[in-house]
Scaffold this motif. Structure first.
Motif, PDB file in Angstrom:
ATOM      1  N   ARG A  91       0.831  -1.336  -0.061  1.00  0.00           N
ATOM      2  CA  ARG A  91       0.041  -0.004  -0.136  1.00  0.00           C
ATOM      3  C   ARG A  91       0.732   1.184   0.069  1.00  0.00           C
ATOM      4  NH1 ARG A  91      -1.786   3.836   3.121  1.00  0.00           N
ATOM      5  NH2 ARG A  91      -0.713   3.210   4.825  1.00  0.00           N
ATOM      6  N   LEU A  92       1.833   1.340   0.884  1.00  0.00           N
ATOM      7  CA  LEU A  92       2.673   2.473   0.940  1.00  0.00           C
ATOM      8  C   LEU A  92       3.413   2.529  -0.383  1.00  0.00           C
ATOM      9  CD1 LEU A  92       4.103   1.944   4.612  1.00  0.00           C
ATOM     10  CD2 LEU A  92       2.342   3.716   3.893  1.00  0.00           C
ATOM     11  N   CYS A  93       4.145   1.486  -0.983  1.00  0.00           N
ATOM     12  CA  CYS A  93       4.515   1.617  -2.096  1.00  0.00           C
ATOM     13  C   CYS A  93       3.687   2.264  -3.263  1.00  0.00           C
ATOM     14  CB  CYS A  93       5.159   0.114  -2.689  1.00  0.00           C
ATOM     15  SG  CYS A  93       6.707  -0.221  -1.738  1.00  0.00           S
ATOM     16  N   ASN A  94       2.820   1.707  -3.498  1.00  0.00           N
ATOM     17  CA  ASN A  94       1.630   2.319  -4.325  1.00  0.00           C
ATOM     18  C   ASN A  94       1.446   3.871  -4.166  1.00  0.00           C
ATOM     19  OD1 ASN A  94       1.404   0.042  -5.848  1.00  0.00           O
ATOM     20  ND2 ASN A  94      -0.363  -0.770  -4.575  1.00  0.00           N
ATOM     21  N   GLU A  95       1.340   4.269  -2.754  1.00  0.00           N
ATOM     22  CA  GLU A  95       1.105   5.510  -2.488  1.00  0.00           C
ATOM     23  C   GLU A  95       2.327   6.501  -2.906  1.00  0.00           C
ATOM     24  OE1 GLU A  95       0.713   7.041   1.760  1.00  0.00           O
ATOM     25  OE2 GLU A  95      -1.140   6.114   1.539  1.00  0.00           O
ATOM     26  N   TRP A  96       3.709   5.910  -2.559  1.00  0.00           N
ATOM     27  CA  TRP A  96       4.683   6.447  -2.911  1.00  0.00           C
ATOM     28  C   TRP A  96       4.905   6.728  -4.420  1.00  0.00           C
ATOM     29  CZ3 TRP A  96       8.648   9.223  -1.559  1.00  0.00           C
ATOM     30  CH2 TRP A  96       9.703   9.420  -2.395  1.00  0.00           C
TER      31      TRP A  96
ATOM     32  N   THR B  12       2.849   9.776  -5.560  1.00  0.00           N
ATOM     33  CA  THR B  12       3.236  11.214  -4.853  1.00  0.00           C
ATOM     34  C   THR B  12       4.662  11.281  -5.036  1.00  0.00           C
ATOM     35  OG1 THR B  12       3.497  10.104  -2.538  1.00  0.00           O
ATOM     36  CG2 THR B  12       1.305  10.944  -3.104  1.00  0.00           C
ATOM     37  N   LYS B  13       5.492  10.601  -5.810  1.00  0.00           N
ATOM     38  CA  LYS B  13       6.745  10.630  -5.797  1.00  0.00           C
ATOM     39  C   LYS B  13       7.203  12.139  -6.419  1.00  0.00           C
ATOM     40  CE  LYS B  13       8.770   7.363  -8.340  1.00  0.00           C
ATOM     41  NZ  LYS B  13       9.299   6.481  -9.051  1.00  0.00           N
ATOM     42  N   LYS B  14       6.764  12.415  -7.261  1.00  0.00           N
ATOM     43  CA  LYS B  14       6.914  13.687  -7.835  1.00  0.00           C
ATOM     44  C   LYS B  14       6.858  14.979  -6.773  1.00  0.00           C
ATOM     45  CE  LYS B  14       6.595  12.477 -12.673  1.00  0.00           C
ATOM     46  NZ  LYS B  14       5.780  12.812 -13.740  1.00  0.00           N
ATOM     47  N   GLU B  15       5.734  15.144  -6.187  1.00  0.00           N
ATOM     48  CA  GLU B  15       5.422  16.248  -5.296  1.00  0.00           C
ATOM     49  C   GLU B  15       6.350  15.974  -3.981  1.00  0.00           C
ATOM     50  OE1 GLU B  15       2.921  13.866  -6.318  1.00  0.00           O
ATOM     51  OE2 GLU B  15       1.805  15.007  -7.495  1.00  0.00           O
ATOM     52  N   ARG B  16       6.839  14.664  -3.678  1.00  0.00           N
ATOM     53  CA  ARG B  16       7.623  14.427  -2.650  1.00  0.00           C
ATOM     54  C   ARG B  16       9.123  14.981  -3.132  1.00  0.00           C
ATOM     55  NH1 ARG B  16       6.062   9.461   1.173  1.00  0.00           N
ATOM     56  NH2 ARG B  16       3.985   9.621   0.855  1.00  0.00           N
TER      57      ARG B  16
END
Length: 136
Positions: free
Chosen positions: A34-39, A42-46
């Motif tokens: 779940r966290l990897c999918n979330e990552w 949102t990778k670009k924003e982070r």
């Protein structure tokens, strides 16, 4: 209770808080997925947020941009490498001397700091006090 083992990581339902589901994956692996999918979403924003934080640190014009905890293990050594070589930060590496640092860890710390041209300090407390605290 029937013991079930995760098909991926091999954790069993004997570990407190771990549930192995019908599909053979444990709750820890499911949460990681779940966290990897979330990552990924949102990778670009982070990355933009991290760039802002690092730019602000560099503008402070202090002796160091970042403090990096360094144990001598591969994870903290990699973080130091990323900070120094990828983000071009002025790093101060810091190691908590817990009384159990191996010679190998100390050699890794020395080698990493020399190769990356990073300052380093060990810090700790009085050894007698440290041992008394461990006994407690």
């Amino acid at each position: 209770m029937m013991i079930k083992t995760c098909n991926r990581c091999l954790l069993s339902n004997e570990v407190p808080g771990v549930n192995v589901r019908e599909d053979g994956l444990c709750s820890v692996c499911k949460e990681s997925d779940r966290l990897c999918n979330e990552w990924e979403t949102t990778k670009k924003e982070r990355a933009i947020e991290l760039d802002k934080i690092l730019s602000k640190a560099k503008k402070c014009s202090g002796l160091y941009d970042v403090l990096v905890p360094l144990s001598g293990g591969k994870d903290s050594t990699y973080v130091l490498y990323i900070c120094r070589k990828i983000f071009d930060l002025k790093c101060l590496a810091v190691t908590w001397d817990n009384g159990f640092l191996s010679d190998h860890a100390r050699a890794n710390i020395t080698n990493a700091c020399e190769r990356l041209k990073v300052d380093h300090i060990y810090y700790g407390i009085n050894r007698d006090l440290l041992m008394r605290l461990y006994r407690l």
